[in-house]
Design a protein around this motif. Structure first.
Motif, PDB file in Angstrom:
ATOM      1  N   THR A   4       0.859  -1.179   0.000  1.00  0.00           N
ATOM      2  CA  THR A   4       0.000   0.000   0.000  1.00  0.00           C
ATOM      3  C   THR A   4       0.897   1.231   0.000  1.00  0.00           C
ATOM      4  O   THR A   4       1.859   1.302   0.770  1.00  0.00           O
ATOM      5  CB  THR A   4      -0.916   0.023   1.240  1.00  0.00           C
ATOM      6  N   LEU A   6       0.890   5.747  -0.526  1.00  0.00           N
ATOM      7  CA  LEU A   6       0.075   6.955  -0.489  1.00  0.00           C
ATOM      8  C   LEU A   6       0.732   8.058  -1.306  1.00  0.00           C
ATOM      9  O   LEU A   6       1.867   8.453  -1.033  1.00  0.00           O
ATOM     10  CB  LEU A   6      -0.129   7.436   0.948  1.00  0.00           C
ATOM     11  N   THR A  15      -5.336  13.053  -1.947  1.00  0.00           N
ATOM     12  CA  THR A  15      -4.492  11.859  -1.861  1.00  0.00           C
ATOM     13  C   THR A  15      -5.011  10.758  -2.784  1.00  0.00           C
ATOM     14  O   THR A  15      -6.182  10.737  -3.157  1.00  0.00           O
ATOM     15  CB  THR A  15      -4.426  11.299  -0.434  1.00  0.00           C
ATOM     16  N   ARG A  17      -4.492   6.573  -2.573  1.00  0.00           N
ATOM     17  CA  ARG A  17      -3.927   5.406  -1.890  1.00  0.00           C
ATOM     18  C   ARG A  17      -3.984   4.230  -2.864  1.00  0.00           C
ATOM     19  O   ARG A  17      -5.041   3.912  -3.397  1.00  0.00           O
ATOM     20  CB  ARG A  17      -4.701   5.082  -0.624  1.00  0.00           C
ATOM     21  N   THR A  19      -3.073   0.119  -3.820  1.00  0.00           N
ATOM     22  CA  THR A  19      -2.888  -1.218  -3.265  1.00  0.00           C
ATOM     23  C   THR A  19      -2.343  -2.105  -4.372  1.00  0.00           C
ATOM     24  O   THR A  19      -2.924  -2.190  -5.451  1.00  0.00           O
ATOM     25  CB  THR A  19      -4.225  -1.783  -2.742  1.00  0.00           C
TER      26      THR A  19
END
Length: 132
Positions: A4, A6, A15, A17, A19
């Motif tokens: 993960t 950011l 932002t 994020r 994965t």
């Protein structure tokens, strides 16, 4: 376990994020990326849209591409940093400028594009695919 990461604008309001690993990491030497980044090239990571969670408000700027339909860039309305962009020809993907991750251990680029516009001192990573 999936990685993960950011990505963030300068002020932290917008932002993205992610994965998992990016689909690809590239260097782009086109003149539009040079102008957008204020640098000699743009470096971006492409992710599947389902790998990215966006948070915060953005302002959008649509730009036609040198080849193809272009992209819609999303930047923070407060600080102006580009955090992600939509690839019009690839609606299932999002691009994120690698600098928005502010992570020196981010994977190296595997492809270098628009090299006919590359500054003479730029040296893409060993093993990267080269596209003129």
């Amino acid at each position: 376990m999936l990685t993960t990461r950011l990505a963030s604008c300068s002020c932290g309001q917008l932002t993205a994020r992610t994965t998992g690993d990016p689909v690809r990491v590239s260097l782009c030497h086109c003149l539009a990326c040079q102008r957008r980044t204020g640098s000699a090239f743009g470096q971006q990571a492409r992710f599947l849209r389902e790998q990215v969670a966006i948070s915060g408000a953005s302002t959008e700027y649509a730009r036609p591409g040198d080849e193809g339909p272009g992209a819609r860039f999303h930047f923070c309305p407060q600080c102006g940093s580009t955090v992600y962009y939509e690839l019009i020809a690839l609606p299932d993907h999002l691009g994120i400028p690698v600098g928005a991750f502010a992570s020196p251990d981010f994977p190296a680029p595997t492809i270098s594009i628009y090299e006919e516009r590359m500054h003479g001192w730029v040296v893409p990573p060993p093993g990267a695919e080269h596209i003129r």
